[in-house]
Design a protein around this motif. Structure first.
Motif, PDB file in Angstrom:
ATOM      1  N   VAL A 149       0.831  -1.204   0.000  1.00 20.00           N
ATOM      2  CA  VAL A 149       0.000   0.000   0.000  1.00 20.00           C
ATOM      3  C   VAL A 149       0.865   1.253   0.000  1.00 20.00           C
ATOM      4  N   ILE A 150       1.883   1.267   0.849  1.00 15.12           N
ATOM      5  CA  ILE A 150       2.768   2.429   0.933  1.00 15.12           C
ATOM      6  C   ILE A 150       3.499   2.636  -0.389  1.00 15.12           C
ATOM      7  N   ASP A 151       4.050   1.566  -0.963  1.00 10.09           N
ATOM      8  CA  ASP A 151       4.761   1.686  -2.238  1.00 10.09           C
ATOM      9  C   ASP A 151       3.841   2.225  -3.331  1.00 10.09           C
ATOM     10  N   SER A 152       2.629   1.705  -3.395  1.00  6.82           N
ATOM     11  CA  SER A 152       1.680   2.130  -4.428  1.00  6.82           C
ATOM     12  C   SER A 152       1.275   3.593  -4.240  1.00  6.82           C
ATOM     13  N   ALA A 153       1.001   3.972  -2.994  1.00  2.00           N
ATOM     14  CA  ALA A 153       0.591   5.354  -2.709  1.00  2.00           C
ATOM     15  C   ALA A 153       1.723   6.329  -3.000  1.00  2.00           C
ATOM     16  N   GLN A 154       2.935   5.988  -2.574  1.00  4.86           N
ATOM     17  CA  GLN A 154       4.065   6.894  -2.803  1.00  4.86           C
ATOM     18  C   GLN A 154       4.367   7.034  -4.292  1.00  4.86           C
ATOM     19  N   ALA A 155       4.215   5.935  -5.037  1.00  5.65           N
ATOM     20  CA  ALA A 155       4.419   6.002  -6.483  1.00  5.65           C
ATOM     21  C   ALA A 155       3.365   6.896  -7.137  1.00  5.65           C
ATOM     22  N   TYR A 156       2.117   6.787  -6.679  1.00  7.43           N
ATOM     23  CA  TYR A 156       1.026   7.602  -7.224  1.00  7.43           C
ATOM     24  C   TYR A 156       1.263   9.081  -6.915  1.00  7.43           C
ATOM     25  N   ILE A 157       1.660   9.362  -5.690  1.00 10.58           N
ATOM     26  CA  ILE A 157       1.936  10.745  -5.290  1.00 10.58           C
ATOM     27  C   ILE A 157       3.030  11.352  -6.169  1.00 10.58           C
ATOM     28  N   LYS A 158       4.081  10.587  -6.379  1.00  4.80           N
ATOM     29  CA  LYS A 158       5.201  11.075  -7.189  1.00  4.80           C
ATOM     30  C   LYS A 158       4.795  11.265  -8.646  1.00  4.80           C
ATOM     31  N   ALA A 159       4.077  10.281  -9.191  1.00  7.46           N
ATOM     32  CA  ALA A 159       3.692  10.330 -10.600  1.00  7.46           C
ATOM     33  C   ALA A 159       2.749  11.490 -10.903  1.00  7.46           C
ATOM     34  N   HIS A 160       1.934  11.883  -9.911  1.00  8.15           N
ATOM     35  CA  HIS A 160       0.931  12.929 -10.127  1.00  8.15           C
ATOM     36  C   HIS A 160       1.294  14.255  -9.476  1.00  8.15           C
ATOM     37  N   GLY A 161       2.479  14.344  -8.907  1.00  4.83           N
ATOM     38  CA  GLY A 161       2.925  15.598  -8.301  1.00  4.83           C
ATOM     39  C   GLY A 161       2.056  16.057  -7.150  1.00  4.83           C
ATOM     40  N   LEU A 162       1.584  15.130  -6.340  1.00  8.94           N
ATOM     41  CA  LEU A 162       0.683  15.466  -5.237  1.00  8.94           C
ATOM     42  C   LEU A 162       1.458  15.782  -3.961  1.00  8.94           C
ATOM     43  N   PRO A 163       0.862  16.529  -3.043  1.00 11.48           N
ATOM     44  CA  PRO A 163       1.488  16.740  -1.732  1.00 11.48           C
ATOM     45  C   PRO A 163       1.560  15.424  -0.969  1.00 11.48           C
ATOM     46  N   GLN A 164       2.542  15.298  -0.101  1.00 16.52           N
ATOM     47  CA  GLN A 164       2.662  14.093   0.713  1.00 16.52           C
ATOM     48  C   GLN A 164       1.466  13.968   1.648  1.00 16.52           C
ATOM     49  N   VAL A 165       0.888  12.778   1.720  1.00 22.49           N
ATOM     50  CA  VAL A 165      -0.233  12.526   2.619  1.00 22.49           C
ATOM     51  C   VAL A 165       0.249  11.820   3.881  1.00 22.49           C
ATOM     52  N   PHE A 166      -0.621  11.783   4.872  1.00 21.50           N
ATOM     53  CA  PHE A 166      -0.365  11.020   6.093  1.00 21.50           C
ATOM     54  C   PHE A 166      -0.989   9.633   5.954  1.00 21.50           C
ATOM     55  N   TYR A 167      -0.482   8.706   6.760  1.00 19.07           N
ATOM     56  CA  TYR A 167      -1.022   7.354   6.835  1.00 19.07           C
ATOM     57  C   TYR A 167      -1.553   7.147   8.250  1.00 19.07           C
ATOM     58  N   ASN A 168      -2.868   7.026   8.379  1.00 20.81           N
ATOM     59  CA  ASN A 168      -3.496   6.803   9.676  1.00 20.81           C
ATOM     60  C   ASN A 168      -3.818   5.311   9.780  1.00 20.81           C
ATOM     61  N   ILE A 169      -2.992   4.577  10.525  1.00 24.96           N
ATOM     62  CA  ILE A 169      -3.053   3.117  10.559  1.00 24.96           C
ATOM     63  C   ILE A 169      -3.626   2.642  11.896  1.00 24.96           C
ATOM     64  N   GLU A 170      -4.721   1.922  11.824  1.00 18.36           N
ATOM     65  CA  GLU A 170      -5.332   1.411  13.052  1.00 18.36           C
ATOM     66  C   GLU A 170      -4.813   0.026  13.396  1.00 18.36           C
ATOM     67  N   THR A 171      -4.416  -0.162  14.643  1.00 19.90           N
ATOM     68  CA  THR A 171      -4.079  -1.499  15.127  1.00 19.90           C
ATOM     69  C   THR A 171      -5.381  -2.168  15.561  1.00 19.90           C
TER      70      THR A 171
END
Length: 306
Positions: A149-171
């Motif tokens: 998920v992280i790899d896919s999201a970071q690749a999407y952010i980079k490819a589309h020039g988006l601002p960095q997002v946060f990851y809110n992960i529930e245990t």
């Protein structure tokens, strides 16, 4: 609705993130960034639109402009951190590897913590119509690793020039589930943070839980990581913070528990108030006017109107 195969897009995005045969793990931030001024969180990605806690749902949330991806983490029998809300395959919206329905008699048979991830991944979690979310697009999908998920999201952010997002992960843990549905809090946190640090996203991670124990372990071992206390009880702010034992970055109650007094009380303590799960535009507007610091929603497309 017609099933759509989403894997080619995810594969392309993963390929974009590869450099010399390895994933790009460069840190996304050198400092500890502040939380968004008003946090727009896609619940389980974009559950109202695409299968929950899947890569396609996360990418859809990014497309819609969220500032935080909200997700649920579980641990497999072989210690892999992956995304799932339920501790077992949910027959309401998940299918056997064969594509057949999970029999009602087996409703809680397929416990994730009792299966290796290689088996968990064979179940189809996106092709069955889910009546609670009739707008959800059907597609063949699996429960992904957190790292994927992280790899896919970071690749999407980079490819589309988006601002960095946060990851809110529930245990996804509670005392009665220890050693049955998940490992004890210490191991849960250790495995989760290992992935977070391997991917160098610690500054942009929020760990949330209804279970104070995992947040307490996190506070002791990783005090720099942002925390969010999830709440659905009627015991009040003072009681819940006393049970937690420290002041979290975020207090996250069911949106029906939010009052002007709660907004004022959390802000006096320097805590952000981010309620869940708000799926009605008028309720979102009312909460924003009340002064909350963000919204968690199954329908991040509504944020454009907010």
């Amino acid at each position: 609705m017609h099933a759509i195969l989403y894997y080619p897009l995810a594969a392309l995005l993963l390929l974009t993130a590869c450099t010399s045969g390895k994933m790009n793990h460069e840190p996304v931030a050198a400092t500890n960034p502040p939380l968004p001024a008003f946090d727009l969180e896609g619940h389980r990605g974009a559950r109202g639109l695409l299968p929950e806690n899947t890569v396609p749902a996360m990418l859809k949330a990014l497309e819609l402009g969220v500032t935080t991806l909200e997700m649920d983490a579980h641990i497999s029998q072989d210690g892999q951190v992956f995304l799932s809300h339920d501790p077992y395959m949910n027959r309401e919206h998940e299918l056997l590897p064969s594509g057949e329905e999970i029999p009602e008699a087996d409703a809680k048979k397929y416990v994730h913590y009792q299966m290796p991830y290689s088996r968990i991944r064979t179940f189809d979690v996106g092709s069955k119509y889910f009546s609670k979310f009739p707008e959800q697009q059907l597609m063949k999908a699996s429960k992904p690793l957190l790292s994927e998920v992280i790899d896919s999201a970071q690749a999407y952010i980079k490819a589309h020039g988006l601002p960095q997002v946060f990851y809110n992960i529930e245990t996804k843990s509670k005392p009665s589930g220890d050693s049955k549905y998940h490992p004890a809090p210490e191991e849960f946190v250790d495995r989760l943070m290992t992935v977070v640090d391997e991917k160098n996203i610690r500054p942009y991670v929020i760990i949330q839980s209804f279970d104070p124990r995992t947040l307490q372990v996190l506070r002791r071992k990783h005090p720099d990581v942002k925390t969010s206390l999830l709440v659905e009880n009627l015991k009040g702010l003072d009681h819940n913070l006393t049970q937690l034992g420290f002041t979290p970055n975020i207090y996250s109650p069911n949106y029906k528990l939010v009052t002007p007094a709660l907004v004022e009380a959390t802000h006096k303590l320097g805590i952000k108030l981010v309620p869940w799960t708000v799926n009605d535009l008028q309720a979102m507007q009312r909460l924003k006017q009340m002064g909350v610091d963000g919204i968690i929603s199954d329908y991040p497309n509504l944020f454009q109107e907010l």
